[in-house]
Design an enzyme around this catalytic site. Structure first.
Site: not given
Ligand code: ATP
Ligand code: MG
Length: 760
Positions: A180, A184, A228-229
């Protein structure tokens, strides 16, 4: 003149990894003497900015906000930075680089939607959980022209492109952070920039379209992140000699397949199942006998069918379109959807007892018949595969009936295997479509989006693998940063041996040593037919108790001291997850199907067991196929990954999640601090602190402090003046080094000189 952020040669880093360090009192007395602001930690753990009032002995009177006055120990105060350093865009510019100052600086910027901050060479990204106006074409243009300098994913990506061209070395962008935190999204932002700069051939659109596909099949709603990936990903983007994108290749790691058959309350299985049920056109729905999500056991169990703000049907259209773009034929697409429906229907197959020994057989109902139609096998074969198991005893094949729970496990194992094979097959197809032609002459930039360090209430096999991977990545990170430091020292001719730094090699050895490391012992126990999680745990305690990174716990648990903190693992399920058996009956069933996908899956499973990449063959009892254990396969992938990364110039992005509610505007200091520790941002600081973090050119040093000299110096050259100053102020030889162009100081050494200078 004070130590301002514009003063680029000068940074005094006084950093405390945890509260107070030995030499700290010097700085505290400096702060109290000068009546500066300092940080005081309140009972709830938060830090408050305080103003110094008076001092008596070791006790200091400070004022807090709202006029509260407090008497505290001087040692409990940590110096705060002068106001002019509020919100600097590189943490290294802070005069005092301690935990509260870092937290405050990030928060100051976060409150102003400046979500990106540098920590030396590392980019820190704090998740805004809302749309921020930072990603328009104007921004891309501005970073391309280099007309803006503020930290950004674009800036890092731009640097990667430039270094790729300039040094003719492949680059990597390594993104980490907990679930989160925004990995990604950050990876997509980097890809967007690459596509904008290296686009033109059209392949960039294909590359971008892999995102919705992989997210549909590999992401799910969890309690931590709605998207979540559940796998790790490395995408390698290739550039031609003219700097245009020429193709790409994707590698994935350790998909969480248990989610297909089991997920906890409030979470969902993979998005694609819900998208298919909601968005499949009428004809397809009929062909696959698709029902509503609530009709499928696998999807129904967690009581969560939708995600607020997400239209699954609309997402399905986006995925279908993306599949077209990456050249997956309509026919193949339909086969993919059949497999998905087969997985769902498998979950609806139920069993009845057939004798009083609890042996079970599948009920012949809609579930069973639909699965057999979808995968293309006879109902009888399917029944047999789900209720019996062939065993080889000496030279005879005997057929054993399965009990109810064995049959259910066999069914679930089949569903998980079909899904993970499907995932791998899709990635393979995408890679074929994105493949770089034979003229692979150019260079590449790889983006790694991989799960960060995890430490939960209960930690299982998945956390064990993930944290092992993070341990490896952390070593890569440390070594790189240390190398950068080292290069600068060597370039300036100073003695590098005076800098020490502890590696996490001990912890890696705990995992990797043969034959007495965690991974070897796990594999060994997995090969014993009678091995259990308990016997595994006991074996660990027997062999590893003398290891400083290991501690046996009561029952089936053990603790590992990771770089990011201690994690206690519960070995329940370790052996089963590591063996990941699919009965040979099931593989035979798939290979006998009349459709090509199940056949392909079966042959992939067989070829995988015959050709180990790394490590010894893993044998299981009975007539089951020989197969690499999950941890061995993962370790092999990880080694390959590290080898690939070793040959690149890395760029690091650390994503931070400011709160656990996925909501904007909430910045929780404790949560952020813990992540800064885990993802090594504070490590960057520690590494630079372990050396000589303050640097100033001879000229500048002479200019700044030369007038303080009491005695006349014969030579006026900057070096001689500098050395004379060092002597006059009794700076101990251990505290500085004289380089060819610069002076290098240990933390805090400049303070005395600055003090004198400001009072003269
Ligand atoms: P996981 O390990 O569970 O995959 P993650 O680190 O890949 O988590 P993301 O899915 O990239 O997390 O981000 C979670 C949420 O946070 C996104 O769905 C989005 O709503 C918000 N988010 C992340 N980065 C940004 C950004 N740069 N601008 C706006 N919203 C963001
Ligand atoms: Mg992810």
């Amino acid at each position: 003149e004070s130590l301002s952020s514009g003063d680029d040669d000068l940074s005094t880093n006084a950093f405390t990894p945890s509260r107070v360090e030995s030499k700290w009192s010097d700085t505290t007395s400096y702060v109290t003497k000068k009546k500066l602001h300092s940080w005081f930690q309140l009972a709830d753990g938060s830090w408050e900015l305080t103003t110094f009032i008076s001092k008596s002995g070791n006790e200091v009177l400070i004022s807090l906000s709202e006029g509260k006055v407090l008497k505290v120990k001087a040692d409990d105060l940590i110096p705060a930075n002068p106001d002019i350093l509020d919100g600097v865009d590189d943490l290294m510019q802070l005069s005092y680089l301690n935990e509260p100052s870092v937290l405050y600086n990030l928060q100051y910027r976060y409150n102003r939607d400046m979500i990106y901050t540098k920590a030396g060479p590392v980019l820190v990204a704090v998740n805004p959980f809302k749309k921020v106006a930072l990603y328009s074409n104007e921004y891309i243009e501005a970073y391309k022209r280099k007309s803006v300098e503020s930290p950004h994913v674009y800036a890092i990506t731009d640097m990667a492109i430039r270094e790729m061209v300039r040094d003719e070395v492949n680059q990597s962008i390594i993104i980490s952070g907990e679930s989160g935190a925004g990995k990604t999204e950050t990876a997509k932002i980097a890809m967007q920039y690459l596509a904008a700069l290296g686009g033109g051939s059209g392949i960039e659109d294909e590359i971008l379209k892999t995102n919705p596909i992989l997210e549909a099949f590999g992401n799910a709603k969890t309690l931590r992140n709605d998207n979540s990936s559940r796998f790790g990903k490395l995408i390698e983007i290739h550039f031609s000699e003219t700097g245009k994108i020429s193709g790409a290749n994707i590698q994935t790691f350790l998909l969480e397949k248990s989610r297909v058959v089991q997920c906890s309350e409030g979470e969902r299985s993979y998005h694609i199942f819900y998208q298919l049920c909601a968005g499949a056109p009428g004809a397809l729905k009929e062909k696959l006998n698709l029902k509503d999500v609530s009709e499928y056991n696998y999807l129904r169990q967690s009581n969560c069918h939708s995600i607020s703000g997400v239209d699954d049907a609309e997402q399905f259209r986006i995925v279908m379109e993306a599949l077209d773009v990456v050249h997956i034929s309509k026919e193949d697409q339909e086969s993919v959807f059949s497999m998905l429906a087969a997985v769902l229907w498998l979950g609806n197959i139920s069993f009845t007892a057939v004798d009083n020994e609890n042996h079970a057989e599948p009920v012949v109902d809609e579930g069973l018949t639909t699965v057999s139609t979808l995968i293309g096998c006879g109902v009888e074969e399917l029944k047999l595969a789900l209720s019996t198991r062939k065993m080889r005893v000496r030279n005879d094949d005997i057929v054993q009936k399965l009990t109810l729970s064995q049959a259910t496990d066999t069914r679930d194992a089949l569903a998980k295997s079909i899904y993970s094979c499907l995932f791998d097959w899709l990635v393979e197809q995408i890679n074929k479509s994105l493949a770089v032609g034979k003229r692979r002459t150019g260079r590449s930039i790889s983006i790694l989006d991989i799960y960060g360090f995890e430490s939960f209430e209960r930690n299982s096999f998945e956390q064990f693998c993930i944290n092992y991977a993070n341990e490896r990545l952390q070593q890569h990170f440390n070594r790189h940063l240390f190398k950068l430091e080292q290069e600068e020292y060597i370039q300036d001719g100073i003695d590098w041996t005076k800098v020490d730094f502890d590696d996490n090699q001990d912890c890696l050895n705990l995992f990797e040593k043969k034959p007495l490391g965690l991974l070897s012992l796990l594999d060994e126990e997995s090969t014993f037919p009678n091995g259990t999680d308990m016997s595994f745990a006991n074996k660990l305690k027997q062999h590893l108790n003398s290891n400083l990174c290991f501690r046996g716990e009561r029952g089936k648990a053990f603790t590992v001291s990771h770089y990011a903190g201690e994690v206690t693992y519960d070995t329940t399920g370790f052996l089963e997850k590591n063996r990941d058996l699919l009965h040979s009956n099931s593989i035979q069933l798939l290979s006998s199907c009349k459709y090509h996908l199940p056949q392909t899956f079966a042959s992939n499973m067989l070829s995988q067991s015959e050709k180990p990449v790394v490590g010894p063959l893993y044998k299981s009892g009975g007539a089951d196929s020989q197969k690499l254990s999950v941890s061995t396969k993962f370790k092999g992938q990880l080694f390959q990954l590290m080898q690939r990364l070793e040959n690149t110039t890395p760029h690091f992005i650390r994503c931070i999640k400011p709160n656990n509610f996925q909501s904007p505007g909430k910045y929780e200091q404790g949560l952020v601090l813990q992540q800064l520790r885990c993802c090594g941002v504070l490590e960057v600081v520690r590494i630079s602190r372990s050396g000589f973090p303050t640097r100033m050119s001879h000229q500048k040093f002479a200019r700044r402090y030369g007038f303080l000299l009491l005695d006349h110096v014969a030579s006026q050259d900057p070096l001689s003046v500098s050395v004379a100053i060092l002597h006059q102020f009794n700076i101990l030889p251990d505290m500085y080094q004289v380089g060819f162009t610069k002076l290098f100081f240990r933390t805090g050494q400049i303070g005395v000189l600055e003090d004198t200078r400001n009072h003269t």
